[in-house]
Design a protein around this motif. Structure first.
Motif, PDB file in Angstrom:
ATOM      1  N   SER A  26       0.834  -1.203   0.000  1.00 47.58           N
ATOM      2  CA  SER A  26       0.000   0.000   0.000  1.00 47.58           C
ATOM      3  C   SER A  26       0.872   1.258   0.000  1.00 47.58           C
ATOM      4  CB  SER A  26      -0.915  -0.011   1.233  1.00 47.58           C
ATOM      5  OG  SER A  26      -1.599   1.203   1.354  1.00 47.58           O
ATOM      6  N   ALA A  27       1.929   1.251   0.813  1.00 48.36           N
ATOM      7  CA  ALA A  27       2.840   2.393   0.854  1.00 48.36           C
ATOM      8  C   ALA A  27       3.530   2.590  -0.489  1.00 48.36           C
ATOM      9  CB  ALA A  27       3.867   2.201   1.961  1.00 48.36           C
ATOM     10  N   THR A  30       1.167   4.462  -2.693  1.00 53.79           N
ATOM     11  CA  THR A  30       1.124   5.856  -2.256  1.00 53.79           C
ATOM     12  C   THR A  30       2.376   6.598  -2.701  1.00 53.79           C
ATOM     13  OG1 THR A  30      -0.208   5.244  -0.336  1.00 53.79           O
ATOM     14  CG2 THR A  30       0.922   7.371  -0.237  1.00 53.79           C
ATOM     15  N   LEU A  31       3.521   5.951  -2.556  1.00 55.92           N
ATOM     16  CA  LEU A  31       4.796   6.556  -2.936  1.00 55.92           C
ATOM     17  C   LEU A  31       4.873   6.780  -4.441  1.00 55.92           C
ATOM     18  CD1 LEU A  31       7.464   7.497  -1.742  1.00 55.92           C
ATOM     19  CD2 LEU A  31       8.315   5.168  -1.963  1.00 55.92           C
ATOM     20  N   LEU A 138      12.734   1.906   1.571  1.00 58.63           N
ATOM     21  CA  LEU A 138      11.912   1.945   2.775  1.00 58.63           C
ATOM     22  C   LEU A 138      12.467   0.855   3.672  1.00 58.63           C
ATOM     23  CD1 LEU A 138       8.305   2.458   1.377  1.00 58.63           C
ATOM     24  CD2 LEU A 138       9.892   4.163   2.298  1.00 58.63           C
ATOM     25  N   VAL A 168       9.412  12.070   1.715  1.00 52.87           N
ATOM     26  CA  VAL A 168       8.844  10.722   1.621  1.00 52.87           C
ATOM     27  C   VAL A 168       8.129  10.368   2.919  1.00 52.87           C
ATOM     28  CG1 VAL A 168       9.441   8.270   1.446  1.00 52.87           C
ATOM     29  CG2 VAL A 168      10.430   9.918  -0.156  1.00 52.87           C
ATOM     30  N   ARG A 169       8.708  10.742   4.053  1.00 54.69           N
ATOM     31  CA  ARG A 169       8.046  10.487   5.332  1.00 54.69           C
ATOM     32  C   ARG A 169       6.652  11.107   5.359  1.00 54.69           C
ATOM     33  NH1 ARG A 169      10.080  13.229  10.846  1.00 54.69           N
ATOM     34  NH2 ARG A 169       9.507  15.041   9.620  1.00 54.69           N
ATOM     35  N   ILE A 171       4.745  11.751   2.818  1.00 52.65           N
ATOM     36  CA  ILE A 171       3.867  11.104   1.843  1.00 52.65           C
ATOM     37  C   ILE A 171       3.330   9.775   2.361  1.00 52.65           C
ATOM     38  CG2 ILE A 171       3.823  10.009  -0.446  1.00 52.65           C
ATOM     39  CD1 ILE A 171       5.816  12.214  -1.334  1.00 52.65           C
ATOM     40  N   ILE A 172       4.173   8.979   3.007  1.00 51.51           N
ATOM     41  CA  ILE A 172       3.775   7.628   3.410  1.00 51.51           C
ATOM     42  C   ILE A 172       3.426   7.512   4.894  1.00 51.51           C
ATOM     43  CG2 ILE A 172       5.049   6.495   1.559  1.00 51.51           C
ATOM     44  CD1 ILE A 172       7.206   5.833   3.708  1.00 51.51           C
ATOM     45  N   ASP A 175       0.531   5.386   5.820  1.00 51.75           N
ATOM     46  CA  ASP A 175       0.573   3.984   5.408  1.00 51.75           C
ATOM     47  C   ASP A 175       1.442   3.108   6.306  1.00 51.75           C
ATOM     48  OD1 ASP A 175      -1.019   4.020   2.935  1.00 51.75           O
ATOM     49  OD2 ASP A 175       0.554   5.354   2.204  1.00 51.75           O
ATOM     50  N   LEU A 176       2.517   3.694   6.841  1.00 48.77           N
ATOM     51  CA  LEU A 176       3.483   2.921   7.619  1.00 48.77           C
ATOM     52  C   LEU A 176       3.704   3.553   8.989  1.00 48.77           C
ATOM     53  CD1 LEU A 176       6.275   2.407   4.912  1.00 48.77           C
ATOM     54  CD2 LEU A 176       4.495   0.784   5.573  1.00 48.77           C
TER      55      LEU A 176
END
Length: 194
Positions: A26-27, A30-31, A138, A168-169, A171-172, A175-176
């Motif tokens: 999923s991440a 999104t990425l 990641l 990036v942090r 953005i995701i 998700d994570l």
């Protein structure tokens, strides 16, 4: 946790939660949508080197498990050692098959953990590239149960692109489970597949 631990400011360490790895597909979507990074199909597991018959059996089990689904388009798993003495396992899948890659990484971590080698597990990662051929990983910290992005600067010798990592942090982050302590965002120079 007892009263004495509370008074002295000690806390229980976060228990590893390998099921967190299943949030990676999923991440990855999104990425890709948020920053244009696509999965490379490469993933790695890093662990401290261990000697002995028990570890040799686990390593053979890992090799057989991941090589079992090797088809015409797949490559066998590869083991290597870095300049710091850590052992890396590199798994490969088709670039669009992040779910199968994550299953492979989860299986490796689980076999090592169940075989009594959990304390030697350090991290797992999957790698990405963007339109400008910049690398990104990641990284899952086994002992912290959290993720962080690692973005080496292209063409630079062991330098990171910290602004890109923070982007990036953001953005995701939904998700994570992102590692909140930036000091634990360790570089993984020379990681296979990165």
């Amino acid at each position: 946790m007892g009263l004495l631990d509370t008074i002295l400011g000690r806390s229980k360490p976060v228990r590893p939660d390998l099921d967190q790895l299943f949030a990676l597909p999923s991440a990855a979507l999104t990425l890709q949508a948020g920053a244009g990074y696509t999965p490379t199909g490469l993933g790695s597991v890093c662990f401290a080197g261990v000697e002995g018959g028990g570890f040799a059996r686990i390593r053979q089990d890992v090799q057989e498990l991941l090589d079992a689904d090797t088809g015409e388009d797949s490559h066998p798993v590869e083991f290597s050692q870095d300049s710091y003495g850590y052992t890396w396992l590199l798994a490969r899948q088709a670039p669009g098959d992040t779910a199968t890659l994550v299953n492979d990484l989860h299986a490796v971590n689980t076999l090592l953990q169940d075989g009594g080698f959990g304390p030697q597990l350090l991290c797992s990662l999957i790698s990405f590239r963007d339109e400008q051929d910049r690398s990104l990983a990641l990284v899952y910290l086994y002992k912290r149960g959290s993720f962080y992005p690692f973005a080496p600067l292209p063409g630079a010798a062991e330098k990171r692109d910290n602004p890109r990592e923070l982007q990036v942090r953001a953005i995701i982050g939904d998700d994570l489970r992102i590692e909140s302590d930036l000091a634990r965002w360790f570089p993984v120079w020379g990681a296979p597949g990165l």
